[in-house]
Design a protein around this motif. Structure first.
Motif, PDB file in Angstrom:
ATOM      1  N   HIS A 620       0.819  -1.205   0.000  1.00 25.82           N
ATOM      2  CA  HIS A 620       0.000   0.000   0.000  1.00 25.82           C
ATOM      3  C   HIS A 620       0.854   1.257   0.000  1.00 25.82           C
ATOM      4  O   HIS A 620       0.469   2.281  -0.568  1.00 25.82           O
ATOM      5  CB  HIS A 620      -0.947  -0.009   1.199  1.00 25.82           C
ATOM      6  CG  HIS A 620      -2.140  -0.879   0.980  1.00 25.82           C
ATOM      7  ND1 HIS A 620      -3.161  -1.011   1.896  1.00 25.82           N
ATOM      8  CD2 HIS A 620      -2.485  -1.681  -0.064  1.00 25.82           C
ATOM      9  CE1 HIS A 620      -4.075  -1.845   1.433  1.00 25.82           C
ATOM     10  NE2 HIS A 620      -3.684  -2.264   0.251  1.00 25.82           N
ATOM     11  N   GLY A 621       2.004   1.179   0.662  1.00 27.40           N
ATOM     12  CA  GLY A 621       2.914   2.321   0.617  1.00 27.40           C
ATOM     13  C   GLY A 621       3.394   2.598  -0.792  1.00 27.40           C
ATOM     14  O   GLY A 621       3.448   3.758  -1.237  1.00 27.40           O
ATOM     15  N   ASP A 622       3.747   1.524  -1.533  1.00 29.72           N
ATOM     16  CA  ASP A 622       4.158   1.689  -2.928  1.00 29.72           C
ATOM     17  C   ASP A 622       3.016   2.273  -3.752  1.00 29.72           C
ATOM     18  O   ASP A 622       3.240   3.103  -4.636  1.00 29.72           O
ATOM     19  CB  ASP A 622       4.577   0.339  -3.515  1.00 29.72           C
ATOM     20  CG  ASP A 622       5.761  -0.267  -2.792  1.00 29.72           C
ATOM     21  OD1 ASP A 622       6.872  -0.179  -3.323  1.00 29.72           O
ATOM     22  OD2 ASP A 622       5.560  -0.824  -1.702  1.00 29.72           O
ATOM     23  N   TRP A 625       2.856   5.999  -3.116  1.00 29.09           N
ATOM     24  CA  TRP A 625       3.945   6.681  -3.816  1.00 29.09           C
ATOM     25  C   TRP A 625       3.663   6.773  -5.317  1.00 29.09           C
ATOM     26  O   TRP A 625       3.851   7.838  -5.936  1.00 29.09           O
ATOM     27  CB  TRP A 625       5.267   5.929  -3.594  1.00 29.09           C
ATOM     28  CG  TRP A 625       5.987   6.317  -2.351  1.00 29.09           C
ATOM     29  CD1 TRP A 625       5.989   5.659  -1.163  1.00 29.09           C
ATOM     30  CD2 TRP A 625       6.800   7.473  -2.155  1.00 29.09           C
ATOM     31  NE1 TRP A 625       6.756   6.310  -0.240  1.00 29.09           N
ATOM     32  CE2 TRP A 625       7.281   7.441  -0.815  1.00 29.09           C
ATOM     33  CE3 TRP A 625       7.198   8.527  -2.965  1.00 29.09           C
ATOM     34  CZ2 TRP A 625       8.114   8.412  -0.275  1.00 29.09           C
ATOM     35  CZ3 TRP A 625       8.032   9.504  -2.430  1.00 29.09           C
ATOM     36  CH2 TRP A 625       8.477   9.448  -1.107  1.00 29.09           C
ATOM     37  N   VAL A 664      -3.972   4.068   4.230  1.00 22.06           N
ATOM     38  CA  VAL A 664      -2.953   4.647   5.098  1.00 22.06           C
ATOM     39  C   VAL A 664      -2.849   3.879   6.408  1.00 22.06           C
ATOM     40  O   VAL A 664      -3.859   3.535   7.030  1.00 22.06           O
ATOM     41  CB  VAL A 664      -3.272   6.129   5.363  1.00 22.06           C
ATOM     42  CG1 VAL A 664      -2.339   6.695   6.420  1.00 22.06           C
ATOM     43  CG2 VAL A 664      -3.169   6.920   4.067  1.00 22.06           C
ATOM     44  N   HIS A 665      -1.615   3.622   6.848  1.00 20.05           N
ATOM     45  CA  HIS A 665      -1.374   3.024   8.147  1.00 20.05           C
ATOM     46  C   HIS A 665      -1.377   4.115   9.215  1.00 20.05           C
ATOM     47  O   HIS A 665      -1.027   5.272   8.952  1.00 20.05           O
ATOM     48  CB  HIS A 665      -0.031   2.304   8.168  1.00 20.05           C
ATOM     49  CG  HIS A 665       0.024   1.148   7.226  1.00 20.05           C
ATOM     50  ND1 HIS A 665       1.132   0.345   7.089  1.00 20.05           N
ATOM     51  CD2 HIS A 665      -0.901   0.648   6.367  1.00 20.05           C
ATOM     52  CE1 HIS A 665       0.893  -0.587   6.176  1.00 20.05           C
ATOM     53  NE2 HIS A 665      -0.332  -0.426   5.729  1.00 20.05           N
ATOM     54  N   TRP A 668       1.825   6.095   9.604  1.00 22.79           N
ATOM     55  CA  TRP A 668       2.063   7.147   8.609  1.00 22.79           C
ATOM     56  C   TRP A 668       1.325   8.415   9.008  1.00 22.79           C
ATOM     57  O   TRP A 668       1.842   9.526   8.861  1.00 22.79           O
ATOM     58  CB  TRP A 668       1.579   6.709   7.227  1.00 22.79           C
ATOM     59  CG  TRP A 668       2.136   5.420   6.731  1.00 22.79           C
ATOM     60  CD1 TRP A 668       3.145   4.687   7.279  1.00 22.79           C
ATOM     61  CD2 TRP A 668       1.703   4.703   5.579  1.00 22.79           C
ATOM     62  NE1 TRP A 668       3.375   3.563   6.532  1.00 22.79           N
ATOM     63  CE2 TRP A 668       2.505   3.537   5.488  1.00 22.79           C
ATOM     64  CE3 TRP A 668       0.722   4.917   4.624  1.00 22.79           C
ATOM     65  CZ2 TRP A 668       2.337   2.605   4.461  1.00 22.79           C
ATOM     66  CZ3 TRP A 668       0.548   4.007   3.604  1.00 22.79           C
ATOM     67  CH2 TRP A 668       1.350   2.860   3.521  1.00 22.79           C
ATOM     68  N   ASP A 687       8.298   5.463   8.180  1.00 23.11           N
ATOM     69  CA  ASP A 687       7.022   6.077   8.527  1.00 23.11           C
ATOM     70  C   ASP A 687       7.034   7.560   8.224  1.00 23.11           C
ATOM     71  O   ASP A 687       6.026   8.135   7.783  1.00 23.11           O
ATOM     72  CB  ASP A 687       6.719   5.852  10.010  1.00 23.11           C
ATOM     73  CG  ASP A 687       6.409   4.386  10.320  1.00 23.11           C
ATOM     74  OD1 ASP A 687       6.044   3.664   9.374  1.00 23.11           O
ATOM     75  OD2 ASP A 687       6.555   3.977  11.488  1.00 23.11           O
ATOM     76  N   MET A 690       6.518   7.936   4.514  1.00 19.93           N
ATOM     77  CA  MET A 690       5.144   7.677   4.130  1.00 19.93           C
ATOM     78  C   MET A 690       4.209   8.765   4.661  1.00 19.93           C
ATOM     79  O   MET A 690       3.184   9.078   4.042  1.00 19.93           O
ATOM     80  CB  MET A 690       4.694   6.310   4.655  1.00 19.93           C
ATOM     81  CG  MET A 690       5.431   5.141   4.006  1.00 19.93           C
ATOM     82  SD  MET A 690       5.536   5.268   2.206  1.00 19.93           S
ATOM     83  CE  MET A 690       3.815   5.444   1.760  1.00 19.93           C
TER      84      MET A 690
END
Length: 857
Positions: A620-622, A625, A664-665, A668, A687, A690
């Motif tokens: 999910h981070g990728d 981005w 989103v975590h 982050w 973190d 992100m």
């Protein structure tokens, strides 16, 4: 019988093992004739061009009827660069299924993968033979070529099972004292002295006998030369007319130099041909039975003369068989095989038994026949060598007769060389066919060098006209599975070259859209190549509904699905946003797309690629981005609509209007809220990054919301009712009053949205002083792009906001003052002036100021 009808697809695929193009559907039915262009890398059929008119006609007919073949339930047509075509049919899917079902098992066991491969090929060949027999009118040259290839492939799988299996399961070869060998009979002695060479020679001979083509034997006719006997008996031996023998003993034709009665002569020739065909297939017992049934027992006895003698009294009992004077029999049989007046097939049978290749070759009509004769001679020579290696129980003396024997047999390498240089052009050509070349290298145990050779033929610019069949999809399929077998065995092969062959097959399957089997074959590649090849496949099928299933298949077969998803997105972006040099975009001339415009296919393809990253929470981070990169670069070229499409796609894919709640975590979010001071370093660096990415994304969302509202405002503004005063008392119409209410509401939303974005912090970067050099370079690119967006859109937002205030100043109280305040603010705030200057929009800036001044006056 299978229906040979072909359904033509809407398009076909052009293929050079690494290249794909689409052929218009109207060209599908035009099959160019295959040529012998040295640049060809794939051939549809193993045919060679020839200046001979008849051969050219056959070749043209073959290509013209290619689509009428029985195996035409297909998904794709692969086309070579020189115009030849090859249909990639269901056999590619079925082979994959067969292989998956037997993965990890012993390939040499009963009903193992080798037996099943062979059975599959035999079944394909039998289907074609059925058509050839039942309805020869529809049996085309293309079908005949397919029959040939399936037969050769089945034969090759049989050879792999027998010979490679023999090498990987070697038998012990104990040392036996010579004193023990001297007492043994010929049969037992030859058995005890078996070694790898003799076992492999016998295995090759047995394989050639097992794979011989079917034939029709002659009908059994009891009676000894009945027509000749009747004729001689009727006219009397002394007065027999013509050239018919005058006596009927077995030697009469040779002794008298006369012939049998024509009916007997014809049957005799067919009988000898049948005996040869039986022996060719290893059915010596059937040959003996035929002679006996035809009342020619002396010939039946002659065939038994080559049997090695045993000694049941001292070697385990049983019947006593064999010829104790085998050497003398071989001398006589060799002399008979060399005699010109004897039937050629009878001579060939005797020659095969005594190891005399020269007198058996004249009746050989195929590559396999000649190889069999040569290996029979080699096998016979090895038997003689074994027998001669043990001293006799008695000494030789002057009474020993020097027996005439055939010349020495050729060793294996020389045998194949003789086939490649054969005077018979058809046998010479057959020696260079892909499967025969494979069989040769299996027999000679030079598989490693052959794999290297095949690899070289698959590389662009390396193949020649003589190697066309080696690079055909049919053979590439076989070679790939052969390599998969070898990689599981204790056999030394060039691993890199073998992997390249499998990789080329994956390319073929990718181009042919065999989507559900690609992951299985990619799993046999090295890790790095797995990712690259499967990512290449996925980027080609991004538009398919099953693309996520294909990614899950990769995980099922042990591929790194996370790395594949990342690499696929990178590949897609490399053909899109990563090619953009956005920093050179002239802001003044930039055409801002309407928010409701449709993204281009290339933009849509890049947006869809995000779905691969959304499949796994780990990525999910990728995804965030990459979504930011798309938005940033779409906006840099004015594609506001495409940036909006990114947000819409994320909402649909995550099934949430506020998709950041899913994407989103919490860490982050925490990192995005803290100050970027020394104390913030207590948070994980990832973190923090992100958190910055989430902040950036929210800023894009705020901007896109403002642009969407501005578009709605313009739409409403230009729908202003044409008539205002309609009542007798001068009151306005209901329609106009409703419009004013709507305008005030949307103006409030629009001005608030733009005012919040013009507070000076929109896309304002926060420098990370602790970033390493590589991160700094990446950050520098992002900072430059953000600065570009500020230079493009801050002036645009100022002008939009000023337009809204100015246009509504007569309707909304206070907006005239706000327009003036905005103009004064634009003059006083250095960063706003700087953006107008960089955007080369100072003329519009001054016009805005003048409008505000004029309004005050």
């Amino acid at each position: 019988m299978l229906n040979p009808t072909l359904t033509t697809p809407s398009s076909t695929i052009s293929f050079r093992l690494s290249k794909i193009t689409t052929i218009p559907s109207q060209q599908v039915n035009r099959l160019p004739r295959t040529t012998s262009d040295p640049g060809t890398h794939v051939t549809a059929l193993p045919l060679q061009s020839s200046p001979n008119h008849a051969e050219r006609r056959v070749e043209e007919e073959t290509n013209a009827s290619l689509r009428q073949s029985v195996f035409r339930e297909f998904q794709s047509v692969i086309q070579t660069e020189n115009g030849g075509e090859y249909i990639i049919g269901t056999e590619y899917d079925e082979f994959a299924t067969l292989w998956r079902e037997n993965r990890g098992g012993d390939p040499f066991k009963e009903n193992g993968v080798l037996e099943r491969c062979c059975a599959y090929c035999i079944n394909k060949a039998e289907e074609l033979r059925e058509i050839q027999t039942v309805d020869p009118g529809v049996f085309t040259n293309a079908m005949n070529t397919e029959l040939h290839w399936w037969t050769l492939e089945a034969n090759t799988w049989k050879l792999v099972k027998s010979l490679v299996g023999l090498r990987t399961h070697p038998q012990p070869e104990p040392e036996i004292p010579e004193k023990d060998l001297i007492q043994l009979s010929d049969a037992m002695l030859n058995e005890k002295l078996q070694n790898r060479e003799s076992r492999e020679t016998l295995a090759v001979r047995a394989w050639l006998e097992d794979t011989a083509r079917p034939f029709q034997p002659v009908e059994i006719r009891p009676g000894y030369w009945p027509h000749t006997v009747k004729h001689v008996g009727r006219v009397g031996s002394a007065d027999a007319p013509g050239n018919i023998v005058r006596t009927v003993d077995p030697d009469a034709p040779i002794r008298e130099g006369r012939n049998l009665h024509p009916n007997d002569a014809e049957y005799e020739a067919n009988m000898h041909r049948t005996v040869y065909e039986y022996v060719r297939r290893g059915c010596v017992g059937d040959a003996v039975d035929l002679y006996v049934a035809c009342d020619q027992q002396w010939r039946a006895a002659g065939l038994r003369g080559n049997v090695l003698a045993n000694d049941p009294a001292s070697e385990g009992g049983g019947l006593k068989v064999g010829n104790a004077n085998r050497g003398l029999w071989k001398h006589v049989a060799f002399k008979a095989a060399s005699k010109i007046g004897i039937d050629p097939y009878e001579r060939a049978v005797l020659a095969v038994f005594v190891g005399d290749a020269a007198n058996a070759l004249p009746v050989c009509t195929s590559w396999e026949d000649q190889l069999w004769v040569r290996y029979c001679a080699l096998h016979e020579a090895l038997i003689d060598r074994n027998l001669a290696s043990v001293p006799l129980l008695y000494d030789r003396n002057d009474d020993f007769l020097e027996l005439e024997v055939p010349p020495d047999a050729l060793p294996p390498a020389a045998i194949f060389e003789s086939l490649e240089k054969n005077e018979n052009v058809y046998i010479k050509r057959a020696a260079h066919e892909a499967f025969h070349v494979t069989q040769k290298n299996i027999v000679l145990d030079t598989i490693g060098s052959f794999i290297t050779h095949v690899k070289s033929q698959l590389l662009p610019g390396d193949s020649t006209s003589s190697s066309k069949s080696i690079t055909s999809p049919h053979f590439l399929r076989f070679m790939t599975h052969f390599v998969l077998i070898l990689k599981e065995l204790p056999i030394s092969i060039p691993v890199d070259e073998a992997d390249l062959i499998v990789e080329e097959y994956v390319k073929l399957l990718t181009n042919a859209r065999k989507n559900h089997v690609i992951a299985f074959y990619a799993s046999h590649l090295p890790n790095g190549v797995q990712v690259e090849r499967y990512a290449t496949f996925l980027q080609d099928v991004l538009g398919d509904d099953d693309v996520i299933d294909y990614l899950q298949l990769a995980k099922t077969y042990g591929l790194d699905s996370l790395a594949i998803a990342r690499r696929t997105v990178q590949m897609v972006f490399q053909s899109g946003v990563l090619q953009m040099d956005v920093r050179d975009t002239p802001a003044r001339d930039l055409l801002i797309a309407q928010v409701n415009a449709v993204p281009t296919p290339l933009e849509d393809r890049q947006i869809c690629a995000l779905g691969l990253l959304l499949t796994y929470p780990t990525l999910h981070g990728d995804a965030l981005w990459c979504a930011n990169m798309l938005m940033r670069r779409f906006l840099a070229v004015g594609r506001v609509n495409s940036a909006l499409a990114v947000r819409k796609y994320l909402q649909q894919a995550l099934q949430a209007e506020n998709y950041l709640d899913v994407l989103v975590h919490s860490d982050w979010l925490t990192a995005s809220l803290v100050d970027k001071t020394a104390t913030s370093r207590d948070h994980d660096n990832g973190d923090n990054e992100m958190g910055d990415a989430m902040t950036e994304h929210m800023q894009y969302m705020a901007f896109l919301d403002a642009m969407k509202i501005q578009a709605d405002w313009l739409s409403l503004w230009y729908r202003r009712p044409g008539s205002i005063g309609v009542g007798m008392d001068g009151s306005t119409s209901v329609e106009y009053r409703e419009w004013v209410l709507d305008l005030k509401a949307i103006t409030k939303n629009a001005t608030e949205a733009f005012e919040s974005l013009l507070d000076g912090t929109w896309l304002l970067p926060e420098i990370d002083e602790d970033a390493d050099a590589m991160e700094a370079d990446d950050n520098e690119d992002i900072l430059c792009e953000k600065q570009l967006l500020r230079d493009i859109y801050v002036p645009q937002m100022v002008l939009f906001l000023h337009q809204i205030y100015r246009e509504t100043q007569d309707i909304i109280i206070g907006n005239a003052d706000k327009a003036t305040t905005l103009a004064e603010r634009a003059q006083s705030e250095e960063h706003l002036v700087d953006h107008f200057t960089k955007a080369d929009r100072m003329d519009e800036f001054l016009a805005m100021v003048n409008q505000s001044v004029n309004a005050l006056v």
